[in-house]
Design a protein around this motif. Structure first.
Motif, PDB file in Angstrom:
ATOM      1  N   VAL A  57      -3.328  -9.352   0.565  1.00 48.93           N
ATOM      2  CA  VAL A  57      -4.567  -9.746  -0.127  1.00 48.93           C
ATOM      3  C   VAL A  57      -4.516  -9.288  -1.582  1.00 48.93           C
ATOM      4  O   VAL A  57      -4.886 -10.027  -2.492  1.00 48.93           O
ATOM      5  CB  VAL A  57      -5.807  -9.148   0.596  1.00 48.93           C
ATOM      6  N   LEU A  58      -4.037  -8.082  -1.785  1.00 48.82           N
ATOM      7  CA  LEU A  58      -3.961  -7.565  -3.151  1.00 48.82           C
ATOM      8  C   LEU A  58      -2.913  -8.304  -3.980  1.00 48.82           C
ATOM      9  O   LEU A  58      -3.056  -8.427  -5.200  1.00 48.82           O
ATOM     10  CB  LEU A  58      -3.677  -6.069  -3.144  1.00 48.82           C
ATOM     11  N   MET A  59      -1.867  -8.802  -3.345  1.00 45.90           N
ATOM     12  CA  MET A  59      -0.851  -9.554  -4.093  1.00 45.90           C
ATOM     13  C   MET A  59      -1.437 -10.849  -4.649  1.00 45.90           C
ATOM     14  O   MET A  59      -1.063 -11.299  -5.728  1.00 45.90           O
ATOM     15  CB  MET A  59       0.368  -9.841  -3.209  1.00 45.90           C
ATOM     16  N   THR A  60      -2.374 -11.437  -3.926  1.00 40.31           N
ATOM     17  CA  THR A  60      -3.060 -12.625  -4.435  1.00 40.31           C
ATOM     18  C   THR A  60      -3.882 -12.268  -5.664  1.00 40.31           C
ATOM     19  O   THR A  60      -3.878 -12.989  -6.657  1.00 40.31           O
ATOM     20  CB  THR A  60      -3.966 -13.233  -3.349  1.00 40.31           C
ATOM     21  N   VAL A  61      -4.558 -11.140  -5.610  1.00 39.12           N
ATOM     22  CA  VAL A  61      -5.347 -10.673  -6.757  1.00 39.12           C
ATOM     23  C   VAL A  61      -4.433 -10.393  -7.941  1.00 39.12           C
ATOM     24  O   VAL A  61      -4.757 -10.714  -9.093  1.00 39.12           O
ATOM     25  CB  VAL A  61      -6.170  -9.418  -6.378  1.00 39.12           C
ATOM     26  N   VAL A  62      -3.265  -9.813  -7.676  1.00 36.40           N
ATOM     27  CA  VAL A  62      -2.294  -9.520  -8.732  1.00 36.40           C
ATOM     28  C   VAL A  62      -1.865 -10.809  -9.417  1.00 36.40           C
ATOM     29  O   VAL A  62      -1.834 -10.901 -10.649  1.00 36.40           O
ATOM     30  CB  VAL A  62      -1.067  -8.771  -8.157  1.00 36.40           C
ATOM     31  N   ARG A  63      -1.539 -11.822  -8.636  1.00 39.07           N
ATOM     32  CA  ARG A  63      -1.109 -13.098  -9.215  1.00 39.07           C
ATOM     33  C   ARG A  63      -2.222 -13.729 -10.051  1.00 39.07           C
ATOM     34  O   ARG A  63      -1.969 -14.281 -11.117  1.00 39.07           O
ATOM     35  CB  ARG A  63      -0.638 -14.045  -8.122  1.00 39.07           C
ATOM     36  N   VAL A  64      -3.444 -13.630  -9.567  1.00 41.87           N
ATOM     37  CA  VAL A  64      -4.574 -14.199 -10.310  1.00 41.87           C
ATOM     38  C   VAL A  64      -4.778 -13.440 -11.619  1.00 41.87           C
ATOM     39  O   VAL A  64      -4.994 -14.057 -12.672  1.00 41.87           O
ATOM     40  CB  VAL A  64      -5.857 -14.180  -9.442  1.00 41.87           C
ATOM     41  N   LEU A  65      -4.706 -12.116 -11.584  1.00 41.95           N
ATOM     42  CA  LEU A  65      -4.876 -11.326 -12.811  1.00 41.95           C
ATOM     43  C   LEU A  65      -3.778 -11.612 -13.826  1.00 41.95           C
ATOM     44  O   LEU A  65      -4.036 -11.744 -15.021  1.00 41.95           O
ATOM     45  CB  LEU A  65      -4.913  -9.831 -12.483  1.00 41.95           C
ATOM     46  N   GLN A  66      -2.555 -11.728 -13.349  1.00 37.47           N
ATOM     47  CA  GLN A  66      -1.460 -12.043 -14.263  1.00 37.47           C
ATOM     48  C   GLN A  66      -1.593 -13.451 -14.825  1.00 37.47           C
ATOM     49  O   GLN A  66      -1.309 -13.683 -15.994  1.00 37.47           O
ATOM     50  CB  GLN A  66      -0.115 -11.853 -13.561  1.00 37.47           C
TER      51      GLN A  66
END
Length: 113
Positions: A57-66
């Motif tokens: 779930v956090l990896m999705t957030v990471v991709r969105v932030l980047q």
């Protein structure tokens, strides 16, 4: 003669003083660039921390932030590039649009996969 030198010197110093005061209060290119780098740094720092934690779930957030950080930088560069291109012949504008579309596709397609 000495008076004319004095008056021209004082008028030039007042012009430079007023020029400096308007540059400090307005949002110039340098200030926008600096604060954009600060904002993007914060987004990338958050994404690095979330990557270290490492859940799906956090990896999705990471991709969105980047992606958001990249989009912010591209928007600013696109505006500056348009300022350069708008007075050029049509071929420059076509090249600008093609490049911008390829960059946007290069951002969106990897995010979809």
């Amino acid at each position: 003669m000495a008076n004319s030198k004095k008056s021209s010197s004082s008028s030039s110093s007042s012009k430079s003083t007023s020029s400096k005061s308007t540059n400090r209060s307005s949002w110039g290119l340098n200030k926008i660039s600096f604060w954009t780098i600060v904002a993007v740094t914060i987004l990338y720092a958050i994404s690095l921390v979330l990557t270290a934690i490492g859940t799906d779930v956090l990896m999705t957030v990471v991709r969105v932030l980047q992606g958001l950080a990249t989009a912010i930088m591209i928007c600013i560069v696109a505006v500056l590039a348009w300022r350069y291109v708008k007075s050029k012949p049509v071929i420059w504008k076509v090249l600008y649009v093609i490049c911008l579309l390829i960059v946007v596709a290069g951002i969106i397609i990897p995010m979809v996969k």
